[in-house]
Scaffold this motif. Structure first.
Motif, PDB file in Angstrom:
ATOM      1  N   GLN A  41       0.829  -1.211   0.000  1.00  0.00           N
ATOM      2  CA  GLN A  41       0.000   0.000   0.000  1.00  0.00           C
ATOM      3  C   GLN A  41       0.862   1.258   0.000  1.00  0.00           C
ATOM      4  N   ARG A  44       3.642   0.884  -3.419  1.00  0.00           N
ATOM      5  CA  ARG A  44       3.011   0.643  -4.717  1.00  0.00           C
ATOM      6  C   ARG A  44       3.989  -0.001  -5.709  1.00  0.00           C
ATOM      7  N   ASP A  69      -7.758  -7.971  -3.641  1.00  0.00           N
ATOM      8  CA  ASP A  69      -7.934  -6.543  -3.349  1.00  0.00           C
ATOM      9  C   ASP A  69      -7.947  -5.775  -4.673  1.00  0.00           C
ATOM     10  N   PRO A  70      -9.019  -5.064  -4.979  1.00  0.00           N
ATOM     11  CA  PRO A  70      -9.091  -4.343  -6.254  1.00  0.00           C
ATOM     12  C   PRO A  70      -7.936  -3.370  -6.466  1.00  0.00           C
ATOM     13  N   SER A  71      -7.360  -2.844  -5.385  1.00  0.00           N
ATOM     14  CA  SER A  71      -6.272  -1.870  -5.535  1.00  0.00           C
ATOM     15  C   SER A  71      -4.916  -2.530  -5.799  1.00  0.00           C
ATOM     16  N   THR A  72      -4.824  -3.848  -5.595  1.00  0.00           N
ATOM     17  CA  THR A  72      -3.530  -4.535  -5.779  1.00  0.00           C
ATOM     18  C   THR A  72      -3.619  -5.751  -6.701  1.00  0.00           C
ATOM     19  N   LYS A  73      -4.806  -6.057  -7.185  1.00  0.00           N
ATOM     20  CA  LYS A  73      -4.995  -7.302  -7.950  1.00  0.00           C
ATOM     21  C   LYS A  73      -4.186  -7.365  -9.239  1.00  0.00           C
ATOM     22  N   ASP A  74      -3.756  -6.228  -9.763  1.00  0.00           N
ATOM     23  CA  ASP A  74      -3.004  -6.226 -11.020  1.00  0.00           C
ATOM     24  C   ASP A  74      -1.495  -6.282 -10.809  1.00  0.00           C
TER      25      ASP A  74
END
Length: 120
Positions: A41, A44, A69-74
């Motif tokens: 988080q 990044r 987690d949508p903010s880290t899934k990629d």
């Protein structure tokens, strides 16, 4: 490109960090799963190199948490483990990892996988 290296072994963390730094990558480190989730988080990273067997949360659990987690899934994840059974590799990939390497990690193999995922 910043890479987060997560391993509870100071020797493994040093080896992976030194290898990646010498090949032009920026590196952040964490020594356990809880710290890894915070660093993802905060820092990044564009890729995570993650040990599987760690105290507390395992690499499998961390991979699952990051991939859901949508903010880290990629963020691509490379799991590195001494667990060499095919079922471990399959389980790791099912938890959201992009790749799975068996320790001892061969430097050229890790660098190749990092380059592939970095430019995917």
């Amino acid at each position: 490109m910043k890479i987060l290296v997560v391993d509870d072994s100071p020797t493994e963390r040093w080896f992976l960090t030194d290898l990646l730094l010498r090949n032009g990558y920026q590196v952040a480190t964490a020594s356990n799963g809880e710290e890894a989730l915070k660093k993802v988080q905060l820092e990044r990273p564009l890729l995570v190199v993650l040990d599987v067997v760690m105290p507390g949360q395992s690499g499998f659990q961390i991979a699952r948490a990051l991939s859901r987690d949508p903010s880290t899934k990629d963020i691509p994840i490379i799991l590195c483990s001494s667990k060499s059974a095919e079922t471990d590799r399959i389980w790791g990939l099912r938890q959201g990892a992009s790749d799975y390497l068996t320790k001892p990690v061969r430097p050229e193999e890790l660098l190749q996988r990092v380059a592939q995922l970095a430019h995917a």
